[in-house]
Every structure is written in C-alpha cells, then in structure tokens.
Motif scaffolding. Sequence first.
Motif, PDB file in Angstrom:
ATOM      1  N   MET A 168     -18.183  -6.808 -35.888  1.00  9.14           N
ATOM      2  CA  MET A 168     -16.926  -6.375 -36.481  1.00  9.14           C
ATOM      3  C   MET A 168     -15.847  -7.461 -36.422  1.00  9.14           C
ATOM      4  O   MET A 168     -14.747  -7.249 -35.939  1.00  9.14           O
ATOM      5  N   SER A 211     -16.420  -8.072 -44.260  1.00  7.61           N
ATOM      6  CA  SER A 211     -17.787  -8.561 -44.440  1.00  7.61           C
ATOM      7  C   SER A 211     -17.940  -9.245 -45.786  1.00  7.61           C
ATOM      8  O   SER A 211     -18.600 -10.281 -45.889  1.00  7.61           O
ATOM      9  N   SER A 229     -16.973  -2.967 -46.411  1.00 11.00           N
ATOM     10  CA  SER A 229     -15.957  -3.676 -45.643  1.00 11.00           C
ATOM     11  C   SER A 229     -15.480  -4.936 -46.360  1.00 11.00           C
ATOM     12  O   SER A 229     -16.286  -5.776 -46.764  1.00 11.00           O
ATOM     13  N   ASP A 273     -21.443  -1.891 -43.004  1.00  7.42           N
ATOM     14  CA  ASP A 273     -20.295  -2.657 -43.509  1.00  7.42           C
ATOM     15  C   ASP A 273     -20.392  -2.852 -45.015  1.00  7.42           C
ATOM     16  O   ASP A 273     -19.843  -3.802 -45.560  1.00  7.42           O
TER      17      ASP A 273
END
Lengths: 258, 94, 328
Positions: C5, C224, C221, C218
């Motif tokens: 993360m 990412s 995300s 992810d």
Amino acid sequence: MGALEASVDRASLFEFALRMGDNTLILGHRVSEWCGHSPVLEEDIALANTALDLIGQTQMWLGLGGEIEGKGRTADSLAYLRDAAAFRNLLLVERPNGDFGQTLMRQFLFDAWHLDMLKALERSADSRVAEIAAKAGREVAYHLERSSDLVIRLGDGTDESHRRMQAALDDLWPYTGEMFLADAVDAAMAEAGIAPDPASLKPHWQAVIGEVMGEATLTVPDSGYSHKGGKRGVHTEHLGYILADLQFLQRAYPGAKW
Amino acid sequence: MSSQWPLWEIFIRGQHGLNHRHVGSLHAPDAEMAIRNARDVYTRRNEGVSIWVVKSADITASSPSDKGPLFEPSNSKVYRHPTFFDIPEEVGHM
Amino acid sequence: MYAQMVKTDAKGVKTLEEMSPEERAFQERVDRGEKIEPKEWMPEGYRKTLVRQIGQHAHSEIVGQLPEGNWITRAPTLERKAILLAKVQDEAGHGLYLYCAAETLGVSRDELMEKLHNGSMKYSSIFNYPTLNWADIGAVGWLVDGAAIMNQVPLQRTSFGPYSRAMIRICKEESFHQRQGYDIMMKMAKGTPEQRAMAQDALNRFWYPSLMMFGPSDKDSVHSAQSIAWKIKINTNDELRQKFVDQTVPQAEYLGLTIPDDNLRWNEEKGGYDFSEPDWSEFFEVIAGNGPCNKERLGARVKAWEDGAWFREGLMAHAEKHGKRQAA
C-alpha cells in the motif's frame, strides 16, 4: 587418516577434540544470538560470518571426536545430546554476550589464543588434527584481525566506548587464565606431539594482548586469579541455559529427523 | 544523527582477472573498515579477491547508466546455493 | 508484499498530453524500458514514492530477520543452524542493499531508521506474526519468501536503476531461501506424527497472512496505476496473489498438507484456483499496530539501535581522531 598414534590413548584424544569443538560450538552459539540485534547492519553481517565459521569448525572437531571415540556418535549427537557436565569448553566462551563491547572483547581474548593454538596444531603429529587446524586457522586469522581492530578503535574512541571496553576487559580477564592451564589430557597430547603444552602459548598471547591494549589505551588488569573448571566439565550456570536452547528440539522429540 | 558513518562505494575484482567492478555501497567510519565490511558484506569472504573502496562523496559522476552488477557467492558455504536443496520435480520450479 | 500500500501522492495518472515537457520525456524513457539513474531528472512524486517503497522494503528485510532469528539458537542440527543463520544474515544484506539504493535518492539510512522507529514508516505485515514451532521456519521460507519472490522477480525490471540492481542481487540469493524452507517442510511433513502436526499447524497459521502480503485488491487504486505507469510496480496485487496460489497449491499437495481453505478449487475456465480472501480487517489491524508481535518487533529494532549508539559513535570518533593524526 593419520595413524592413530599408539603412544596416545584414545580417551585423551577424544577429550581434546571435544575441548576444541565445544569452544567453537558454545562461542558460535553466543555470537549467533546477535543476529538481527547488532548496532549496525555491517556488523550484523560480519558477526554472522564469524558465527558461521565457528559452527563449521564445530562440525569438524566434533566429527573428529566421534570418529576417534568410535561409538557411532556424530558431531550432531555430541552437540545435542550431552549434558553440561560432559561439555569441555572454556568458561570464557559461555560468558553472556553483555553489551557489544563485552562480546567483542570476549571474541578478541579468545581469538588471540585460538589462532596461536591452531597454528601450533598445524604441526600436529595427527594429520586429521593438522588438517582441521589449517582450515580453521585461515578463518580465525581474519576473526582476530577484526576483533583486535575493533577493540583498539573502541578503546581509543569516545569516553563512553573507552569506559565500556575497560569494563569488559576487567570483567572477562579472570576467565582467560584457564586457556593456559594444563591437566593430564594436555600432558598426554603434548607428549605425543598432537597439541602444544597450553602454558607454552601464554607468552605470545600476553604479548599480543599487551600490544593491542596499549594501542587501545586500555589497562590490562594485574590480577592473576583464574576461574576454571570448563575443561573438566564444571561450568558456570550459564551453560545449562545455552544447552536448554540449543538442545530443545532434539530432547523434546527424540529420534526425529530434521 | 550526526554520527552516521560515511557511505563508501565498493569495487571488487574477482578471481577471473576481470577489472574491478562496482558491486554496491555500504557505511563505514573509515577506509580500512570499509574494506573489511566489504569483504563481509559483498564477498562473504571468498578468497582471492581485491577490493577497492571510495568515499561516495569523492566520486564525480557523469550521468550514469551502468549495467547491474552480478555477484558470486562464497564457494565454501554450499548451502547458500539453491542447488544444495533437492526439490522433487513434481513440485515445480522454485 | 514487502512494500504494501505505498502511496504516490497521485490524484490520477496524467496522460502524455497533460504532462510538462520534462515529465513527458521522463515517461517516454520509462515506456521505452530505459533505466532512470539517481542524478537524472525525475518527477518529485516518483522520487518520493520510491523512497517510501524502497525504504519499506528495506525495513521489511531487517524486521524480517527477527521471526526467523527467533529459532537460530534452537535449530535442531548444526547444519540447520548454519543454514538458518546464513539465511537471516542474507536478509541483513538485502536490507543493506536496499537502504543504499534509497540513499541514492537523497535520504540517509539514519533518517529512514528514525522513521521506522517512530512508526512513520511501515514494514510488511507478515513479520508481525510469531514463529511458534520449527516448522514455522520452513513455512516462512516456503510461503513468505515464495510470496516475496513473486514480487521481486518482476521488480528486477523496475525503472529505477539502483533499485533494479538491488533486486537482481537479492533475487539471486532469494531462491536459496525458498528452497531451504521447502526442504524443512519436506522433512517435517514426512517425519514423525508430531512433526507432521507442526508442519500442518505452520501452514494453517501462515497461509492467510502470506496472502495478505500482496495487499488488498488494488485494481481501482490510483496509487497502483501511477506506480505501474512509472514501472516501480509491475503487477497488480491480485495478479501476484493468484500466481502465488496457483504455484503453492501443488507444492502443498506434494507435502500431503491441507491448505486451510474449504473454497479452494481449480477453475478450469480461468486456468487458476478459486480461493478465499484473507480477513482484511485483520490485515488493517496488523498494519495499525495490533498484530501479535508488532510491539516486540519494533521494540527489538529500537533497542538494537539505541544500545548500539555508543558503538557507532565510538568508531566514528576513533576514525576522526586517527584521520586527523595522520593528516597532522
């Protein structure tokens, strides 16, 4: 294999191999306790190398011990299945790690003796002993180079590092005399030309210590008192705890293969 | 924080007679210790190597574009090599 | 993963048209597969993200010494002891290579240590789990290193030169780690009933935490997406997790051990296994400091650092004195 000298009894030679192997086993164990906890990564890695060398030397010495004894015991069974009274290491190597300075001082005091011992053993009448000594000697020469240099630097570093190194030296000094005390086993080894008389190693060791401590601005204690007993199996309380850790799995699960 | 050891760049010549090559860096209080640390960190004490150390701050660099260094682990510690462990074929690549 | 993360400060990935000329030239170099070197121009977000990611990765290596180090003094044979010690020593080495890679970005190792110690930087969640029996040492090598390799092999191609070079060196050493772990598991799984039970117990406890190593999904995300565009992340978390499961299931079968997941089954259509998600609330608790060993792990690192301060200062003082004496 070198002819097992008729003049030396098997029991004494076995005893001698245990003394060498138990020293490296117990010191290697102590040094390995630092892995992951050293003051800086570079030292963590260097110290692990020392421990790895000592474990390797243990395999050779105790392997030889088992071979001499001839009862089918291996380096592992000797390391993992004897109780404290059967261990033959010097009391010095079972001293707790203390702070990093104590660990380094213990290493230096031992390395200086260890290297001279191995050099003498390279000329052993027993070719197996000579062979192990030659291999171990190359490793230990490096251990001594490292430990002596660090003792000098820390002795002659800050006030605090000086104070800690002097305290370490004072604390460990009474455990150094045992390295030079001879008993019947040592006499038999010397007689047969297998190992040096321990006392013969003392003058050079003292000279090395004197030189390094001089550079380190540390004072060699003038006390001549020696704790002793390790070589005949009378240890400090610390060894029992070392073995409780070391031998736990072998004792809890007898006969299992790992 | 003021006591951080300087950073050193490490160059090693292996046994095969090639030039010294950059293998990485480490921290040490002075050059002598940098050499010893390099021996412990970057050669795992393989015999017969030559080590150069240079303070990173003393290096003048153009815009660098070196290719990555490789590494020969010590020969005496056989268990460091993956082939020391027999992995059955059924298990697949590891 | 060893870096979980990692935030990028990105609000969205810019298109080439939205970029400044410098950003655009940079992105085009990355797209062509060129390596970015420390002195070259790079977006500030790229630099910051790399410091976070490489730093977290480095921290994971040195905190990762602790759970395995827990068994060095209790390893069951001299050979196992030497192997384990060599392995944990390698982890210190990996930490060292990675800290050095981070230092090329203008942050010192001491600063990174400080951030680890004060909790402002994290390390991988996996190392907050305890090693309770000897088979755990096998499971850590097999599963934890196995999961790490999934991520590290592609990272050898990462866009930042020093990081890529560190990963190449690390991957060479890491294969030994996974194999020694599996070797322990084979001995345990084929050993006495007690050893078998230890092996199964280790798998039961390490399975889901290993899946958590890849981080939550992810796929949506922006962090990412930005990291992937910069090639400092090569695959999504879900891709790597799937790959890990697909690789590990047959290995567990070979050992005769049962993966603790009733929903695990082969899915012919996708050509991979279906499997249960780990409990992500547990993951977030561990990240927040409430894992079983967070306090011990961080405490051990802080203690090593603080107890070692006099040593580091003593050597520095000697070098300074000695250097002055020589110069005089």
